[in-house]
Design an enzyme around this catalytic site. Sequence first.
Site, PDB file in Angstrom:
ATOM      1  CE  LYS A  95      -4.260  -1.862   1.873  1.00  0.00           C
ATOM      2  NZ  LYS A  95      -5.417  -1.635   2.733  1.00  0.00           N
ATOM      3  CE  LYS A 152      -6.820  -8.883  -3.787  1.00  0.00           C
ATOM      4  NZ  LYS A 152      -6.812  -8.794  -2.305  1.00  0.00           N
ATOM      5  CE  LYS A 182     -14.942  -2.005  -4.387  1.00  0.00           C
ATOM      6  NZ  LYS A 182     -14.408  -3.018  -3.461  1.00  0.00           N
TER       7      LYS A 182
END
Length: 365
Positions: free
Chosen positions: A137, A229, A232
């Site tokens: 992240k 994966k 969004k």
Amino acid sequence: MKLKRLLSTSIQEIRNFNNIPSDSRIFSLIQPTGKIHLGNYLGAVKNWKTLSNLSHLENKCIFGVADLHAITIPKLATELKEYRYQAIASLLSSGLDDSQCILYFQSSVPEHTELNWYLTCITSMGQLNRMTQWKSKAKQGENSTITDDKVLESTKAGLLCYPILQIADVLIYKSTHVPVGDDQSQHLELCRDVAERFNSIYQTDYFPIPKTILTSNKKILSLKNPNKKMSKSDPNQNSCVYITDSPEAIKMKIKKATTDSIQGQIYFDPEERPGVSNLINIVAGIKDLSIDETVNEMSHLKDHKQLKDYVSEIIIEEFTPMRLKYNEFMNNKDYLTSIVNKGKEHAKEIAEKNIKEIRTKIGMD
């Protein structure tokens, strides 16, 4: 040795929901990142629905929206508020019934953050540094370390420390079971370690050591790049199917899904046929079938076009009623507010009782 022995007995993986004892407490949250997609639905929400519908687990499940976690990457206030509503609307439209489980916003129960501080004080920086999600992240490499000056300067403290808040989320309700995906298994291991450490420091057995709930559903991959994966945040939105997508949009996205050049029989082989295997996995998840059962059911399909048409039909049939319900919920924000307010009261009742007991354990009463 004692800690390792205790952990080895606690890391039991529950694969059959009916084997979960009736005195259990099931807990999980979903981040408010907007409308949920096929991966969220099959990886988490569909399982939540199944768990909360089990008669012996009715009202034993606490599910909600992790809005405190969402601000580790700051958002506009108007955007976050809308995302929080979208997440609750998505959960309700996916079939969760607030009469069978608790649905709430994490931030509405301040006991989460109080316990977060107590647990922060017994968690080492080394453990947090070894977590992998903060690195991804924070856009750092897998081998990055918080002790590197450049990494230290560019990494926000909340991003590094949010696994402790995740632990507090689980333990404030004395949760016994947590359904998690592959990307959260490391955090649940840390949760067990911290719970065991708290019990050891304060000479108590107060916190149960949460067990992992595993499901038969595999990770749903990107339609355009089946090596990663479904997400969004993927810049190519054709890689992701949302529960709010129209039938036309679903057909278009599946039609453009990456497959391969192998003709003839449809079969499951994630190594050689990742795209086709991903489509098979989607059908298996929606229909609650094993991979072998799904492949057998698809034996009449002769080419990629037939496969994609079939997968589109399955998704459209599953998502159409959800899309209609979602739109109804989003047009009635007052109803959504009433749902989370009701959930907040039930969650706070549990959390307030537990935090009083925790304060007594550590001398804060």
